[in-house]
Design a protein around this motif. Sequence first.
Motif, PDB file in Angstrom:
ATOM      1  N   TYR A   1       0.808  -1.215   0.000  1.00 49.00           N
ATOM      2  CA  TYR A   1       0.000   0.000   0.000  1.00 49.00           C
ATOM      3  C   TYR A   1       0.843   1.269   0.000  1.00 49.00           C
ATOM      4  O   TYR A   1       0.415   2.308   0.473  1.00 49.00           O
ATOM      5  CB  TYR A   1      -0.968  -0.009   1.203  1.00 49.00           C
ATOM      6  CG  TYR A   1      -1.960  -1.141   1.115  1.00 49.00           C
ATOM      7  CD1 TYR A   1      -3.107  -1.020   0.345  1.00 49.00           C
ATOM      8  CD2 TYR A   1      -1.732  -2.343   1.768  1.00 49.00           C
ATOM      9  CE1 TYR A   1      -4.009  -2.059   0.234  1.00 49.00           C
ATOM     10  CE2 TYR A   1      -2.639  -3.394   1.667  1.00 49.00           C
ATOM     11  CZ  TYR A   1      -3.766  -3.245   0.897  1.00 49.00           C
ATOM     12  OH  TYR A   1      -4.661  -4.286   0.788  1.00 49.00           O
TER      13      TYR A   1
ATOM     14  N   SER B   1       1.043   3.608   2.955  1.00 47.88           N
ATOM     15  CA  SER B   1      -0.126   4.418   3.288  1.00 47.88           C
ATOM     16  C   SER B   1      -1.193   3.573   3.988  1.00 47.88           C
ATOM     17  O   SER B   1      -1.885   2.778   3.350  1.00 47.88           O
ATOM     18  CB  SER B   1      -0.697   5.033   2.006  1.00 47.88           C
ATOM     19  OG  SER B   1      -1.860   5.751   2.292  1.00 47.88           O
TER      20      SER B   1
ATOM     21  N   ASP C   1      -3.989   4.550   5.115  1.00 47.19           N
ATOM     22  CA  ASP C   1      -5.344   4.868   4.655  1.00 47.19           C
ATOM     23  C   ASP C   1      -5.714   4.047   3.418  1.00 47.19           C
ATOM     24  O   ASP C   1      -6.881   3.696   3.220  1.00 47.19           O
ATOM     25  CB  ASP C   1      -5.534   6.372   4.430  1.00 47.19           C
ATOM     26  CG  ASP C   1      -4.564   6.965   3.423  1.00 47.19           C
ATOM     27  OD1 ASP C   1      -3.442   6.464   3.294  1.00 47.19           O
ATOM     28  OD2 ASP C   1      -4.946   7.960   2.783  1.00 47.19           O
ATOM     29  N   LYS C   2      -4.720   3.698   2.583  1.00 52.62           N
ATOM     30  CA  LYS C   2      -5.006   2.842   1.430  1.00 52.62           C
ATOM     31  C   LYS C   2      -5.389   1.434   1.889  1.00 52.62           C
ATOM     32  O   LYS C   2      -6.257   0.798   1.287  1.00 52.62           O
ATOM     33  CB  LYS C   2      -3.803   2.774   0.493  1.00 52.62           C
ATOM     34  CG  LYS C   2      -3.570   4.048  -0.290  1.00 52.62           C
ATOM     35  CD  LYS C   2      -2.388   3.891  -1.226  1.00 52.62           C
ATOM     36  CE  LYS C   2      -2.119   5.181  -1.997  1.00 52.62           C
ATOM     37  NZ  LYS C   2      -0.962   5.030  -2.902  1.00 52.62           N
TER      38      LYS C   2
ATOM     39  N   ALA D   1      -8.949   1.733   3.181  1.00 58.77           N
ATOM     40  CA  ALA D   1      -9.852   1.880   2.037  1.00 58.77           C
ATOM     41  C   ALA D   1     -10.053   0.539   1.335  1.00 58.77           C
ATOM     42  O   ALA D   1     -11.161   0.219   0.902  1.00 58.77           O
ATOM     43  CB  ALA D   1      -9.304   2.914   1.062  1.00 58.77           C
ATOM     44  N   SER D   2      -9.002  -0.254   1.258  1.00 56.39           N
ATOM     45  CA  SER D   2      -9.105  -1.570   0.640  1.00 56.39           C
ATOM     46  C   SER D   2     -10.024  -2.480   1.453  1.00 56.39           C
ATOM     47  O   SER D   2     -10.860  -3.186   0.897  1.00 56.39           O
ATOM     48  CB  SER D   2      -7.712  -2.194   0.529  1.00 56.39           C
ATOM     49  OG  SER D   2      -7.789  -3.515   0.074  1.00 56.39           O
TER      50      SER D   2
END
Length: 120
Positions: free
Chosen positions: A86, A89, A91-92, A95-96
């Motif tokens: 990621y 990150s 946050d990625k 989000a995933s």
Amino acid sequence: MEIKLHDAELKVMDVIWSEGTVSAKHIYETLKERFGYSRSATYTLIKRCIDKGAIERIEPGFLCEALVKKEQAQELETRELINKLYDGSADKLVASILGKRDLSHEEIERLRKIVKDWED
């Protein structure tokens, strides 16, 4: 100090983390039952964990005690996953997870609570 444990070593550690200080024989019997590990493979894994400083060998009886907490291993593995898949990150990653849309209502509420508690 961070200790990188490989998947099979984590299986050894998981027995100790879940049951506390146990004999090497008990670890072998557990891994044989769960995964079909041989005695020599199990003892090799235990030795690798001892050499890395993740396990302390206690005599008599070849007892194994964890020197690394499960949370420490989880933190390292999570950081490596985020960096590798990621782009560093978090946050990625989140989000995933959220993008899968197969989280239960309870799981979503736990995630909300974690974020809220972290903000406070």
